[in-house]
Write a protein that holds these residues in place. Sequence first.
Motif, short mmCIF file in Angstrom:
data_model
loop_
_atom_site.label_atom_id
_atom_site.label_comp_id
_atom_site.label_asym_id
_atom_site.label_seq_id
_atom_site.Cartn_x
_atom_site.Cartn_y
_atom_site.Cartn_z
N ILE A 15 41.37 41.84 43.71
CA ILE A 15 41.61 40.41 43.48
C ILE A 15 40.89 39.55 44.51
CG2 ILE A 15 43.40 38.61 43.53
CD1 ILE A 15 45.27 40.63 42.20
N ALA A 55 46.93 43.91 45.56
CA ALA A 55 45.84 42.98 45.27
C ALA A 55 44.49 43.59 45.61
CB ALA A 55 46.05 41.68 46.05
N LYS A 67 43.44 46.07 43.03
CA LYS A 67 42.96 45.38 41.84
C LYS A 67 41.70 44.56 42.11
CE LYS A 67 46.32 46.66 39.09
NZ LYS A 67 46.08 47.50 37.89
#
Length: 309
Positions: free
Chosen positions: A26, A21, A24
């Motif tokens: 996120i 995560a 990315k």
Amino acid sequence: MFGVFEGFFGIWAIIGIGYWAAKKNIFGPEGRMILNRLTFFIASPALLFTTIAGANPQEALGSQLFIAGISALFVFVLFQLLSRWFFKRSAAERTIGAMAASTVNAGNLGLPIALYALGDISLAAPVALFQMAIMTPVSLSMMEKATSTREAGKRSVLIRTLSNPMIIASAAGLACSIFHWMPPQLILTPIELLAGASIPAMLLGFGISLVGSKPLQKATQRRTEVWAAAALKLVIHPLLAWALAAWVFRLDSTGQYIAIIMAALPTAQNIFVNADRYNAGITIAKDTVLVTTILGIPVMLAFAGLLHH
């Protein structure tokens, strides 16, 4: 020993999700800080309260509780002395290192290992109760004192300590346990829901912290301390527990095995959360958690082989 693998797999899976995560983006640049603050101020206090309040002190007050307590305190003090005399660290960093060397992952590893490897989930209760009701409040009180400014008086340090959410939760949970009282379900339900977020949040936060991180780097000047903390956690701590179980409390081979496995659990991830919260000892906390979690399986299997379990 399938329970050992199962417990470790769950931890590494969530850490891996946190790492992915973060790669990315996120959670954004403040993801780790938000998760760690969620854990420290809200979710972990809820977990402490529900765990301690729901515990039966009579069931946990046995030889395993004293073995867990004596061995952990011995290792805690030993690392404090090493850090002060040889590594010359600040009081706050000494305390974080001592916590990393002596605090076991009794929650998300201790429970499944107690159930699947030892056959009884209640066997994790003594070490969990000791850490949550005694070790955590004491060590966090030390951190409050160590991170207070020199100008802060004793009254200010006391106020900071008593207003620490984890210390408040521990005290409230212990009171409920002693007096056999629980809040109404209307109040308890949201507390239990928040408690369920504690372990996933701290594991995700730990995974995020690994992005761009290079453990055991010489430049950090903490490599020797990390290995010292890991050796105390995975070798000295269980050996001391073994000695206490065999020669002081005169337990049988099964009791000795329980004491060793509980003491050989890796460093708890909440030590990293505490280090991040107080901005002290972050490197030693993070690297010790990582090293002990990687080496935990072979160490436990080795001890199991020694005792023929």
